[in-house]
Write a protein that holds these residues in place. Structure first.
Motif, mmCIF file in Angstrom:
data_model
loop_
_atom_site.group_PDB
_atom_site.id
_atom_site.type_symbol
_atom_site.label_atom_id
_atom_site.label_comp_id
_atom_site.label_asym_id
_atom_site.label_seq_id
_atom_site.Cartn_x
_atom_site.Cartn_y
_atom_site.Cartn_z
ATOM 1 N N ARG A 12 -10.530 1.841 -8.788
ATOM 2 C CA ARG A 12 -11.677 1.637 -8.186
ATOM 3 C C ARG A 12 -11.561 0.553 -7.104
ATOM 4 N NH1 ARG A 12 -16.119 -0.949 -9.626
ATOM 5 N NH2 ARG A 12 -14.900 -2.335 -11.048
ATOM 6 N N MET A 13 -12.253 0.641 -6.080
ATOM 7 C CA MET A 13 -12.263 -0.560 -4.975
ATOM 8 C C MET A 13 -13.025 -1.549 -5.232
ATOM 9 S SD MET A 13 -12.219 -0.493 -0.862
ATOM 10 C CE MET A 13 -13.872 -0.406 -0.779
ATOM 11 N N VAL A 14 -12.670 -2.767 -5.484
ATOM 12 C CA VAL A 14 -13.799 -3.904 -5.812
ATOM 13 C C VAL A 14 -13.846 -4.659 -4.526
ATOM 14 C CG1 VAL A 14 -13.348 -3.712 -8.395
ATOM 15 C CG2 VAL A 14 -11.563 -5.187 -6.655
ATOM 16 N N GLY A 15 -13.134 -4.823 -3.803
ATOM 17 C CA GLY A 15 -13.276 -5.536 -2.319
ATOM 18 C C GLY A 15 -12.150 -5.273 -1.258
ATOM 19 N N ILE A 16 -12.318 -6.377 -0.297
ATOM 20 C CA ILE A 16 -11.324 -6.055 0.661
ATOM 21 C C ILE A 16 -11.146 -7.626 1.188
ATOM 22 C CG2 ILE A 16 -12.952 -6.178 2.544
ATOM 23 C CD1 ILE A 16 -11.431 -3.675 3.786
ATOM 24 N N ASP A 28 -13.712 8.960 -1.057
ATOM 25 C CA ASP A 28 -13.916 10.406 -1.793
ATOM 26 C C ASP A 28 -15.505 10.302 -2.151
ATOM 27 O OD1 ASP A 28 -12.319 12.920 -2.928
ATOM 28 O OD2 ASP A 28 -14.197 12.397 -3.751
ATOM 29 N N ARG A 29 -16.110 11.320 -1.406
ATOM 30 C CA ARG A 29 -17.552 11.197 -1.602
ATOM 31 C C ARG A 29 -18.013 11.543 -3.311
ATOM 32 N NH1 ARG A 29 -21.932 11.550 1.575
ATOM 33 N NH2 ARG A 29 -20.872 12.491 3.566
ATOM 34 N N SER A 30 -17.113 12.445 -4.020
ATOM 35 C CA SER A 30 -17.697 12.904 -5.319
ATOM 36 C C SER A 30 -17.142 11.861 -6.314
ATOM 37 C CB SER A 30 -17.361 14.304 -5.415
ATOM 38 O OG SER A 30 -15.569 14.375 -5.247
ATOM 39 N N LYS A 31 -15.732 11.300 -6.214
ATOM 40 C CA LYS A 31 -15.252 10.548 -7.123
ATOM 41 C C LYS A 31 -15.237 9.026 -6.883
ATOM 42 C CE LYS A 31 -11.415 14.013 -7.500
ATOM 43 N NZ LYS A 31 -10.505 13.980 -6.698
ATOM 44 N N ASN A 32 -15.418 8.943 -5.714
ATOM 45 C CA ASN A 32 -15.764 7.656 -5.028
ATOM 46 C C ASN A 32 -14.544 6.779 -5.271
ATOM 47 O OD1 ASN A 32 -18.057 6.705 -4.230
ATOM 48 N ND2 ASN A 32 -18.420 4.978 -5.737
ATOM 49 N N THR A 33 -13.460 7.427 -5.075
ATOM 50 C CA THR A 33 -12.190 6.723 -5.052
ATOM 51 C C THR A 33 -11.636 6.498 -3.765
ATOM 52 O OG1 THR A 33 -11.062 8.921 -5.308
ATOM 53 C CG2 THR A 33 -11.257 7.400 -7.527
ATOM 54 N N LEU A 34 -10.859 5.339 -3.615
ATOM 55 C CA LEU A 34 -10.202 4.885 -2.188
ATOM 56 C C LEU A 34 -9.209 6.110 -1.911
ATOM 57 C CD1 LEU A 34 -10.236 2.658 -0.214
ATOM 58 C CD2 LEU A 34 -8.175 1.756 -1.423
ATOM 59 N N LEU A 35 -9.399 6.488 -0.516
ATOM 60 C CA LEU A 35 -8.451 7.596 -0.027
ATOM 61 C C LEU A 35 -7.616 6.720 1.110
ATOM 62 C CD1 LEU A 35 -10.676 10.707 0.551
ATOM 63 C CD2 LEU A 35 -8.930 10.235 -1.595
ATOM 64 N N GLY A 36 -8.357 6.084 1.862
ATOM 65 C CA GLY A 36 -7.617 5.478 2.982
ATOM 66 C C GLY A 36 -8.082 4.391 3.798
ATOM 67 N N LEU A 37 -7.710 4.112 4.761
ATOM 68 C CA LEU A 37 -8.486 3.179 5.621
ATOM 69 C C LEU A 37 -8.587 3.549 7.041
ATOM 70 C CD1 LEU A 37 -9.082 0.150 4.734
ATOM 71 C CD2 LEU A 37 -6.831 -0.595 5.739
ATOM 72 N N ILE A 38 -9.611 3.163 7.739
ATOM 73 C CA ILE A 38 -9.604 3.621 9.160
ATOM 74 C C ILE A 38 -9.733 2.414 10.059
ATOM 75 C CG2 ILE A 38 -12.067 3.983 9.190
ATOM 76 C CD1 ILE A 38 -11.511 6.467 11.059
ATOM 77 N N THR A 39 -9.047 2.485 11.278
ATOM 78 C CA THR A 39 -9.041 1.422 12.093
ATOM 79 C C THR A 39 -9.399 2.079 13.379
ATOM 80 O OG1 THR A 39 -6.685 1.460 12.762
ATOM 81 C CG2 THR A 39 -7.329 0.121 10.958
ATOM 82 N N LYS A 40 -9.816 1.111 14.437
ATOM 83 C CA LYS A 40 -10.155 1.687 15.965
ATOM 84 C C LYS A 40 -8.772 2.158 16.410
ATOM 85 C CE LYS A 40 -13.721 -1.471 17.208
ATOM 86 N NZ LYS A 40 -13.905 -2.414 18.193
#
Ligand SMILES: Nc1ncnc2c1ncn2[C@@H]1O[C@H](COP(=O)(O)OP(=O)(O)OP(=O)(O)O)[C@@H](O)[C@H]1O
Ligand SMILES: [Mg+2]
Lengths: 120, 314
Positions: free
Chosen positions: B61-65, B120-132
């Motif tokens: 689970r992602m809890v912050g950044i 991930d929309r269904s599992k709400n798990t972290l898949l990646g990161l997107i930057t400009k």
């Protein structure tokens, strides 16, 4: 790196198509099997081999290679040199055995096929 | 001309930001830290991975950044070592992997963020990161692919066929292989190559046809002495047929296997007989067919599409 610079640095003797050394060498491939080179060498690559018969010219032309280096002081057969001249395929000769020659090419920064993929 | 082109590219990019999904351009190999990672370790993690921020993950689970800005704020406040969990931003905006790129663009823009985690929309798990940077790279790559396809199209619809009017157009090249020394092999392939080039077929496709023809030609010279090569070029496909009346192949499936060869020693000394020829042909072809009768001869038929995306041999 240009083929002419490589020839000069490694003191290779040019045996054909001396007017076509002004090409960029994109990489190197070493093999003595024709269909292996057919399958794996890439356009603009330099081919290191001990084969001296005319078919090396056909293979190099078909794959649009930058040129051929013969190792161990081997000389192209007469027919080979003639055909290479006609097809504008540079053939160069080196006194060095394959291992030493390829090592020096590598030192000059000529990459192999998968320079970034060390065995993993 | 240039201006028109520019406009075209703009609409193309607009199309792409709707077409492409976040998942297609995001960075997947994620560096993450745990809430109990020490702040004193964070600097090294950011520096070594050349990143300016990283998600904080607890289990899956992602809890912050936590970002460089958080790190600096922490330093200014005295830099007393503590777990990342106490410094990180908890209210994190995220994206779902299946959202169109345009959502990422507007979210990054709107809040001035440098990066957004992708879930991930269904599992709400972290898949990646997107930057400009990811977005720009993704768009450029897509544009390049587009450009490539256009280029192929240009070659296929090359001058030659375009100027011909008929219900069906086929150009036939016929070659005869006879009594060649093995050292002379490759002439047919070389002649064919030059001819196909003149037709305006894409250079990579031409090379593909030449490689296949070369290997077949060599096999005829080595195992059959005499044979014929027929090449039919149609607007979308090149059909190559190589027929001989040689010794034939007893077990075709086996002959195609890489490494299988019956080449005699003197042939091997010349660098043939690796047993790769038929495999090379197969890799260059779409359809591949050999029929052979021992004592009667062998017929090889292949097709190479002229507009294929994979222009090179497999
Ligand atoms: N036209 C043919 N007539 C008879 N036998 C053939 C013919 N083509 C191929 N073969 C048989 O199939 C085998 C495999 O052919 P393939 O071209 O794959 O390898 P090779 O010719 O032995 O070696 P390489 O092509 O790597 O130099 C040959 O050794 C030969 O036994
Ligand atoms: Mg063969």
């Amino acid at each position: 790196m240009r083929l002419s610079e490589i020839a000069q640095t490694l003191t290779l003797k040019v045996r054909s198509a001396a007017g076509h050394l002004d090409t960029d060498v994109l990489g190197g491939y070493a093999s003595d099997l024709m269909s292996d080179v057919m399958a794996n060498a890439e356009e603009g690559y330099l081919w290191v081999t001990l084969q001296t018969h005319a078919n090396i010219v056909a293979v190099a032309a078909m794959k649009e290679l930058a040129g051929i280096i013969l190792i161990n002081g081997r000389e192209p057969e007469k027919e080979t040199a003639e055909k290479a001249e006609e097809k504008n395929i540079p053939i160069l000769v080196s006194r060095l055995p394959a291992f030493e020659l390829i090592g020096r090419l590598y030192d000059l920064g000529i990459p192999g096929l998968r320079a970034d993929a060390e065995e993993s | 001309m240039i201006a028109a082109n520019k406009n075209l590219q703009f609409t193309k990019i607009q199309e792409l930001v709707y077409e492409l999904k976040v998942a297609e351009v995001m960075t997947k190999n994620l560096i993450t830290v745990a809430p109990d990672t020490r702040m004193s370790e964070l600097r090294g993690i950011l520096r070594d991975n050349r990143i300016s921020g990283t998600p904080v993950v607890d289990g899956d689970r992602m809890v912050g950044i936590v970002s460089v800005e958080d790190f600096i704020t922490w330093l200014i406040r005295g830099g007393v070592d503590c777990p990342v969990g106490q410094v990180m931003s908890r209210k994190v905006r995220t994206l779902f992997a299946d959202e169109p790129l345009v959502h990422a663009v507007s979210k990054l823009e709107e809040h001035g963020y440098g990066r957004l985690p992708v879930l991930d929309r269904s599992k709400n798990t972290l898949l990646g990161l997107i930057t400009k940077g990811d977005i720009i790279e993704g768009l450029l790559q897509e544009l390049q692919i587009d450009y490539h396809e256009e280029e192929i199209h240009r070659y296929r619809a090359s001058h030659f066929f375009e100027d011909m009017i008929a219900d069906k157009i086929t150009i036939n090249f016929h070659y005869h292989i006879h009594g060649k020394k093995i050292e002379q092999g490759g002439e047919v392939a070389s002649d064919l190559k030059r001819s196909l080039k003149r037709l305006g077929i894409h250079p990579d496709i031409v090379r593909r046809a030449a490689i296949a023809t070369y290997e077949a030609e060599m096999n005829v010279i080595i195992y059959a002495e005499e044979g014929r090569v027929d090449v039919n070029v149609e607007p979308d496909v090149i059909l190559i047929e190589v027929r001989d009346r040689g010794q034939g192949i007893a077990d075709v499936a086996r002959a195609v296997e890489p490494g299988y060869s019956t080449a005699p020693d003197w042939v091997r000394e010349l660098g043939f007989g690796a047993g790769m020829g038929l495999q090379n042909i197969k890799n260059c072809a779409r359809d591949f067919d050999i029929t052979s009768t021992v004592g009667r001869g062998t017929t090889l038929k292949i097709s190479i599409p002229t507009g294929t995306k994979e222009k090179r041999c497999a």
